[in-house]
Write a protein that holds these residues in place. Structure first.
Motif, PDB file in Angstrom:
ATOM      1  N   ASN A  30       0.876  -1.170   0.000  1.00 49.12           N
ATOM      2  CA  ASN A  30       0.000   0.000   0.000  1.00 49.12           C
ATOM      3  C   ASN A  30       0.915   1.223   0.000  1.00 49.12           C
ATOM      4  OD1 ASN A  30       0.708   0.534   2.786  1.00 49.12           O
ATOM      5  ND2 ASN A  30      -0.743  -1.081   3.375  1.00 49.12           N
ATOM      6  N   PRO A  31       0.397   2.433   0.108  1.00 54.63           N
ATOM      7  CA  PRO A  31       1.284   3.601   0.030  1.00 54.63           C
ATOM      8  C   PRO A  31       2.359   3.668   1.105  1.00 54.63           C
ATOM      9  CG  PRO A  31      -0.972   4.256  -0.374  1.00 54.63           C
ATOM     10  CD  PRO A  31      -1.028   2.825   0.076  1.00 54.63           C
ATOM     11  N   GLN A  33       3.210   0.653   3.430  1.00 55.22           N
ATOM     12  CA  GLN A  33       3.825  -0.630   3.762  1.00 55.22           C
ATOM     13  C   GLN A  33       4.310  -1.352   2.504  1.00 55.22           C
ATOM     14  OE1 GLN A  33       0.191  -1.846   5.979  1.00 55.22           O
ATOM     15  NE2 GLN A  33       1.626  -2.496   7.579  1.00 55.22           N
ATOM     16  N   ARG A  35       5.396  -5.392   0.960  1.00 59.45           N
ATOM     17  CA  ARG A  35       5.003  -6.785   1.104  1.00 59.45           C
ATOM     18  C   ARG A  35       6.097  -7.569   1.813  1.00 59.45           C
ATOM     19  NH1 ARG A  35       2.831 -10.726  -3.746  1.00 59.45           N
ATOM     20  NH2 ARG A  35       3.455 -12.714  -2.839  1.00 59.45           N
ATOM     21  N   ILE A  75       1.606  -0.528  10.303  1.00 60.68           N
ATOM     22  CA  ILE A  75       1.756   0.562   9.354  1.00 60.68           C
ATOM     23  C   ILE A  75       2.749   1.623   9.799  1.00 60.68           C
ATOM     24  CG2 ILE A  75      -0.130   2.006  10.240  1.00 60.68           C
ATOM     25  CD1 ILE A  75      -0.901   2.334   7.180  1.00 60.68           C
ATOM     26  N   ALA A 192      -1.009  -3.921  -5.675  1.00 66.47           N
ATOM     27  CA  ALA A 192      -1.028  -2.672  -4.906  1.00 66.47           C
ATOM     28  C   ALA A 192      -1.386  -1.470  -5.770  1.00 66.47           C
ATOM     29  CB  ALA A 192       0.338  -2.443  -4.259  1.00 66.47           C
ATOM     30  N   TYR A 193      -1.207  -1.602  -7.108  1.00 69.11           N
ATOM     31  CA  TYR A 193      -1.493  -0.468  -7.989  1.00 69.11           C
ATOM     32  C   TYR A 193      -1.693  -0.983  -9.407  1.00 69.11           C
ATOM     33  CZ  TYR A 193       3.485  -1.174  -8.915  1.00 69.11           C
ATOM     34  OH  TYR A 193       4.692  -1.732  -9.222  1.00 69.11           O
TER      35      TYR A 193
END
Length: 395
Positions: A30-31, A33, A35, A75, A192-193
């Motif tokens: 995510n923005p 964290q 993997r 996070i 994620a994106y």
């Protein structure tokens, strides 16, 4: 313990620790964290993932091989790079007297800043609860699961220990740097994106479109090499691949089909005759009808050639005809017709054939071409031998 980590110990981090663990792996989750996972690779390049591979060393012990990975905390905690520069042995407690249990082997980072009692990175066996239907314990915070190990009832060094060939369940997964193509091992996770890529175990490149992984067109506009068999679907209608046996194939939206079907050929080298003055598709002395099927190409045209060696046996004059009937399902596309057929009016053996263009076909439809025969005089046996039909779709 050989497992190394960066920025965990309050004191004592060495330059060697830092060199071993700083790997720049930031495969986005995510923005904020990344993997958690293990860096892919093997010594000989034959395998996607060999880091932290586990195999037995004794009845109740296993060796965890060297490897590097990243463990993402909550996070606000950041990511912990870890490295095992030399293999490590882990030991399992004896089995329960009544039930099996499932132990969990993890890479774990303990950090006093977030409630742990010490600062360290460790390979840890989290012992499961013996139950009639055992399951592994939850994965602790700041941990990366490696394997589940089923410890059977009464397992010990004296009873033969853990059946390693069947006891292990591999939980390892991979991680690469931002923008890298992820070689998938273990469970498939969401992207994620949009625009993120992964390479699946069956060698299919996929792109995350914001909601799902979509097979990415291999060699757009070119021919996909078929190195993984016929089970992998195409990425778009009109994609081509080099099919098994070197046959060019096209993805039609649901299946791989020959890109250029045909030519199609069928023949009979058995002589047979008829005394019928109307067209028949079977001959005395020959079993079954002679026919072929073909799929009409996009051009809606095909070249058809048919013929036979014909001989008239009997008294009187007359002729022997061979024609073809062309059907699309139950619809007659072209019926038998003397004008389009081949003919012999000689008692001698005469080889005759004709080549014609079929047109106004329905692209993609399947057509059946069947040979028919007749004589013009019931006193004459019209014999047909070396009979053939040949269709070449025009692409």
């Amino acid at each position: 313990m050989n497992l190394r980590s960066s920025w965990v110990a309050e004191t004592g981090q060495t330059r060697e620790d830092t060199r071993l663990t700083q790997m720049g792996v930031t495969n986005a989750l995510n923005p904020v964290q990344v993997r958690s996972g293990i860096l892919p690779g093997s010594y000989d390049g034959k395998y996607r993932l060999s880091g932290f591979w586990m195999t037995n060393s004794s009845a109740m012990s296993a060796i965890v091989s060297e490897g590097r990975g990243v463990i993402q905390g909550d996070i606000s905690q950041g990511a912990y790079p870890v490295t095992l520069p030399a293999s490590e042995v882990v030991t399992f407690s004896p089995g329960n007297a009544q039930y099996d249990r499932i132990d969990l082997v993890v890479l774990r980072v303990r950090d006093k800043l977030y409630g742990d009692d010490r600062n360290e990175a460790v390979i840890e066996v989290i012992q499961g609860v013996p139950e009639a239907t055992p399951k592994a314990q939850p994965v602790p915070a700041r941990s990366l699961p490696l394997y589940e190990v089923r410890v059977p009832v009464g397992a010990s060094a004296g009873t033969g220990g853990i059946p390693w060939a069947t006891a292990l369940k591999d939980l390892r997964n991979t991680v690469v740097s931002a923008g890298g193509i992820l070689p998938v091992e273990g469970p498939v996770q969401q992207g994620a994106y949009p625009g993120q890529y992964q390479d699946t175990p069956d060698a299919q490149l996929q792109r995350w479109d914001g909601g799902k992984w979509v097979a990415y067109p291999q060699a757009i506009g070119g021919v996909v090499p078929n190195t993984v068999g016929s089970a992998i679907p195409g990425s778009y209608t009109g994609q081509y691949r080099d099919g098994l046996g070197g046959r060019l194939e096209r993805w039609n939206g649901s299946a791989w089909a020959p890109a250029f079907p045909g030519p199609i050929f069928n023949d009979s080298l058995t002589a047979g005759y008829t005394t019928s003055t109307s067209y028949v598709d079977t001959l005395t002395n020959r079993t079954g009808a002679l026919s072929i099927t073909f799929v009409a190409p996009g051009s809606r045209q095909a070249i058809i050639t048919f013929g036979s060696r014909i001989q008239l046996v009997g008294t009187g004059s007359g002729a022997g005809f061979m024609s073809v009937k062309i059907m699309q399902g139950t619809t007659v596309h072209r019926d038998n017709n003397d004008t389009y057929g081949v003919v012999c009016q000689s008692p001698g053996n005469i080889a005759v054939s004709t080549t014609q263009r079929l047109h106004t076909l329905t692209a993609g439809a399947t057509y059946t071409v069947t040979a028919y025969f007749r004589t013009t005089n019931t006193a004459l046996q019209a014999w047909f031998n070396n009979t053939f039909i040949h269709v070449v779709p025009q692409h």
